[in-house]
Write a protein that holds these residues in place. Structure first.
Motif, mmCIF file in Angstrom:
data_model
loop_
_atom_site.group_PDB
_atom_site.id
_atom_site.type_symbol
_atom_site.label_atom_id
_atom_site.label_comp_id
_atom_site.label_asym_id
_atom_site.label_seq_id
_atom_site.Cartn_x
_atom_site.Cartn_y
_atom_site.Cartn_z
ATOM 1 N N ARG A 1 5.002 -14.245 4.716
ATOM 2 C CA ARG A 1 4.627 -15.134 3.616
ATOM 3 C C ARG A 1 5.721 -15.135 2.557
ATOM 4 N NH1 ARG A 1 -0.580 -11.625 2.823
ATOM 5 N NH2 ARG A 1 -0.046 -11.348 5.009
ATOM 6 N N SER A 2 5.665 -16.093 1.649
ATOM 7 C CA SER A 2 6.707 -16.248 0.640
ATOM 8 C C SER A 2 6.653 -15.105 -0.373
ATOM 9 C CB SER A 2 6.537 -17.588 -0.074
ATOM 10 O OG SER A 2 5.321 -17.607 -0.801
ATOM 11 N N PRO A 3 7.744 -14.890 -1.129
ATOM 12 C CA PRO A 3 7.746 -13.793 -2.107
ATOM 13 C C PRO A 3 6.592 -13.870 -3.109
ATOM 14 C CG PRO A 3 9.967 -14.630 -1.807
ATOM 15 C CD PRO A 3 9.065 -15.546 -1.038
ATOM 16 N N GLU A 4 6.291 -15.089 -3.594
ATOM 17 C CA GLU A 4 5.225 -15.204 -4.596
ATOM 18 C C GLU A 4 3.842 -14.929 -4.013
ATOM 19 O OE1 GLU A 4 6.362 -19.573 -3.576
ATOM 20 O OE2 GLU A 4 7.334 -17.619 -3.753
ATOM 21 N N GLY B 1 0.798 -1.223 0.000
ATOM 22 C CA GLY B 1 0.000 0.000 0.000
ATOM 23 C C GLY B 1 0.827 1.267 0.000
ATOM 24 N N ALA B 2 2.122 1.157 0.299
ATOM 25 C CA ALA B 2 2.991 2.343 0.314
ATOM 26 C C ALA B 2 3.797 2.367 -0.986
ATOM 27 C CB ALA B 2 3.912 2.309 1.533
ATOM 28 N N GLU B 3 3.189 2.863 -2.046
ATOM 29 C CA GLU B 3 3.777 2.756 -3.375
ATOM 30 C C GLU B 3 5.100 3.513 -3.501
ATOM 31 O OE1 GLU B 3 0.961 3.818 -6.334
ATOM 32 O OE2 GLU B 3 -0.490 2.270 -5.756
ATOM 33 N N LYS B 4 5.133 4.740 -2.995
ATOM 34 C CA LYS B 4 6.351 5.542 -3.118
ATOM 35 C C LYS B 4 7.483 4.942 -2.287
ATOM 36 C CE LYS B 4 4.177 9.958 -4.303
ATOM 37 N NZ LYS B 4 4.018 11.379 -3.935
ATOM 38 N N THR B 5 7.133 4.413 -1.101
ATOM 39 C CA THR B 5 8.153 3.773 -0.268
ATOM 40 C C THR B 5 8.674 2.513 -0.947
ATOM 41 O OG1 THR B 5 6.975 4.576 1.688
ATOM 42 C CG2 THR B 5 8.675 2.929 2.047
ATOM 43 N N GLN B 6 7.788 1.780 -1.619
ATOM 44 C CA GLN B 6 8.222 0.601 -2.373
ATOM 45 C C GLN B 6 9.205 0.987 -3.471
ATOM 46 O OE1 GLN B 6 5.291 -2.325 -3.694
ATOM 47 N NE2 GLN B 6 3.844 -1.578 -2.148
ATOM 48 N N MET C 1 13.379 -13.162 -5.179
ATOM 49 C CA MET C 1 13.651 -14.551 -5.575
ATOM 50 C C MET C 1 15.062 -14.724 -6.143
ATOM 51 S SD MET C 1 10.918 -16.238 -4.814
ATOM 52 C CE MET C 1 11.133 -17.765 -5.738
ATOM 53 N N TRP C 2 15.818 -13.645 -6.276
ATOM 54 C CA TRP C 2 17.159 -13.743 -6.843
ATOM 55 C C TRP C 2 18.093 -14.580 -5.967
ATOM 56 C CZ3 TRP C 2 18.554 -8.053 -8.628
ATOM 57 C CH2 TRP C 2 17.817 -7.757 -9.782
ATOM 58 N N GLY C 3 17.921 -14.475 -4.671
ATOM 59 C CA GLY C 3 18.808 -15.173 -3.754
ATOM 60 C C GLY C 3 18.220 -16.500 -3.306
ATOM 61 N N LEU D 1 9.717 -5.968 -7.310
ATOM 62 C CA LEU D 1 10.284 -6.259 -5.995
ATOM 63 C C LEU D 1 10.231 -7.754 -5.712
ATOM 64 C CD1 LEU D 1 9.128 -3.489 -3.473
ATOM 65 C CD2 LEU D 1 11.463 -4.070 -4.127
ATOM 66 N N ARG D 2 9.047 -8.350 -5.948
ATOM 67 C CA ARG D 2 8.888 -9.782 -5.669
ATOM 68 C C ARG D 2 9.876 -10.620 -6.480
ATOM 69 N NH1 ARG D 2 3.850 -11.635 -7.267
ATOM 70 N NH2 ARG D 2 3.148 -9.667 -8.145
#
Length: 465
Positions: free
Chosen positions: A266-269, A238-243, A283-285, A278-279
């Protein structure tokens, strides 16, 4: 009594009213600046502290000061930069010196002060030595130790996920503390709320010149580091600018081979409301799951915590098992149960803490309803009881109709009533593939369209939970 003595006495007065983590998070790093004309000026390390102290903990300070001095005080919470401005203004009134010399007096010591004020926000007591390991968290701890040994080189980012109260925060602090104690790397622990508050502070600043400095401080704080630990990332929803800002911070650190450690419930997906970009980066690591502790691990945790309690020599083994059975999904609640039992023991002073005594002590504290939470485990128990089978049958390999159908019902309810993903549900039902869970959910969903009997059965089962 000097102001310093009074302040120390106030902190000692407050400490017993808070748990260790709350005290360390919000009070340990406060600094008394001065007490004058019934006004107390306190330095805080972060913007988040100002908000929390004003909205939650001012009454603790008020009560403690009144108890010790019989006076009511007004409290002002200032950051370092606000404190410098305040002191500069007051010195310009008191000291009759020219502006140039005043600037020299105030500005010169700021460099060492900034260095002193750097805080990792880590709790030193949370380390690998007191992180109790079982099957449910073994992979997470192993991954954490690898990251701690080689930050920025493997498993970057490390994404730790699981329900609240399962030890994610403890593990993150343990990783951070190990890095601090075994290297010269700069580590920062922050919750997503802290990150958001610091970012909002930039937007809310009306002074453009000062805003530039605040923005620079923000970037220096979160980017000029070697290890960034962010707890409860799901609260950025919900915090788009912070994201967006976190996205750029993440990219900057990752491209510089700086370690990023993130936790979520919860998991990234499953973080559907966070930005896709972001999601995908999460998952990169290495994403690692921490499951609710099994009975054996809960007993190990209880025994470990009892070592630091006075009742450890009095307590029976069956009391440990009773407590382990009473709290299946939340380690924090386990701590609350043990504190309640210790307090009751101190009041009654029994020769022995047996099962009957524990049941009496915890009667109003422990909910004996085994279906108290909508977890997969509680759903399995409720379904097994309803169909007169064992939970082991739901997890087993038997495919007879009297077992397979309740298993499908349990899988369906686990998908509908919990936030667990398909892989996790399949794992809890004997390590079945996610496609098996999808088939079960589709079958029950389709049958519910015409089968009123099944609809009533599901309602009865849900009433048990």
């Amino acid at each position: 009594m000097t102001d310093k003595d009074l302040w120390n006495a106030v902190l000692e007065e407050i400490k017993p009213d808070l748990n260790v983590m709350s005290y360390r998070a919000w009070f340990q790093n406060l600094k008394l600046i001065k007490i004058k004309d019934n006004k107390v000026i306190i330095q805080v390390p972060l913007e988040a502290h100002k908000h929390v102290m004003k909205t939650i903990y001012t009454n603790y300070l008020d009560d403690a000061f009144y108890k010790l001095t019989n006076k009511n005080y007004e409290f002002e919470f200032l950051l370092q930069e606000e404190l410098d401005d305040s002191l500069f203004q007051s010195s310009s009134i008191v000291d009759n010196v020219d502006n140039f010399s005043k600037k020299e007096v105030v500005v010169t010591p700021t460099v060492p002060i900034i260095e002193e004020l750097w805080e990792t926000n880590l709790i030193p007591e949370l380390n690998f030595d007191n992180y109790i390991v079982g099957d449910s968290n073994r992979l997470a701890k192993t991954a954490g130790m690898i990251v701690a040994e080689q930050p920025g080189k493997v498993h970057n980012p490390l994404f730790i996920y699981g329900k609240s109260g399962l030890g994610k925060t403890h593990l993150m602090h343990a990783i951070g503390n190990y890095i601090v104690n075994h290297s010269k790397k700069k580590v920062l622990y922050a919750t997503s709320e802290m990150f958001k508050d610091d970012y909002i502070n930039i937007s809310n600043n009306d002074n453009k010149d000062n805003n530039i400095q605040v923005a620079a401080n923000f970037k220096r704080k979160y980017r000029d580091i070697d290890v960034l630990i962010i707890d409860d990332i799901q609260y950025l929803v919900g915090a788009e600018k912070t994201q967006q800002e976190f996205f750029h911070t993440f990219n900057h650190l990752h491209q510089s081979n700086k370690q990023i450690i993130i936790s979520s419930d919860r998991s990234p997906e499953d973080l559907k409301l966070l930005e896709e970009r972001l999601r995908s980066r999460f998952m990169w690591g290495l994403p690692v799951d921490i499951y609710p502790p099994d009975f054996e691990l809960r007993c190990k945790i209880i025994r470990a915590k009892l070592k630091n309690m006075t009742i450890s020599a009095k307590i029976d083994e069956n009391v440990i098992e009773y407590i382990a059975n009473s709290c299946q999904n939340d380690i924090r609640f386990l701590e609350g149960i043990l504190n309640r039992l210790m307090a009751y023991t101190a009041m009654i002073v029994p020769n022995k803490v047996d099962l009957n005594f524990a049941i009496e002590a915890l009667a109003d504290f422990v909910n004996n309803n085994i279906y108290k939470e909508k977890s997969i485990e509680s759903i399995q128990k409720a379904v097994a009881d309803y169909y007169k089978i064992r939970v082991e049958d739901l997890k087993g390999k038997r495919r007879s109709a009297d077992i397979a159908y309740p298993r499908q019902v349990a899988m369906y309810l686990s998908r509908v009533l919990t936030e667990e993903n398909l892989n996790r549900i399949g794992l809890e039902f004997g390590g079945r593939d996610h496609s098996t869970v999808i088939h079960a959910c589709d079958k029950i969903t389709e049958e519910l369209k015409t089968n009123k009997v099944l609809d009533n059965q599901l309602k009865e089962i849900q009433n048990k939970i």
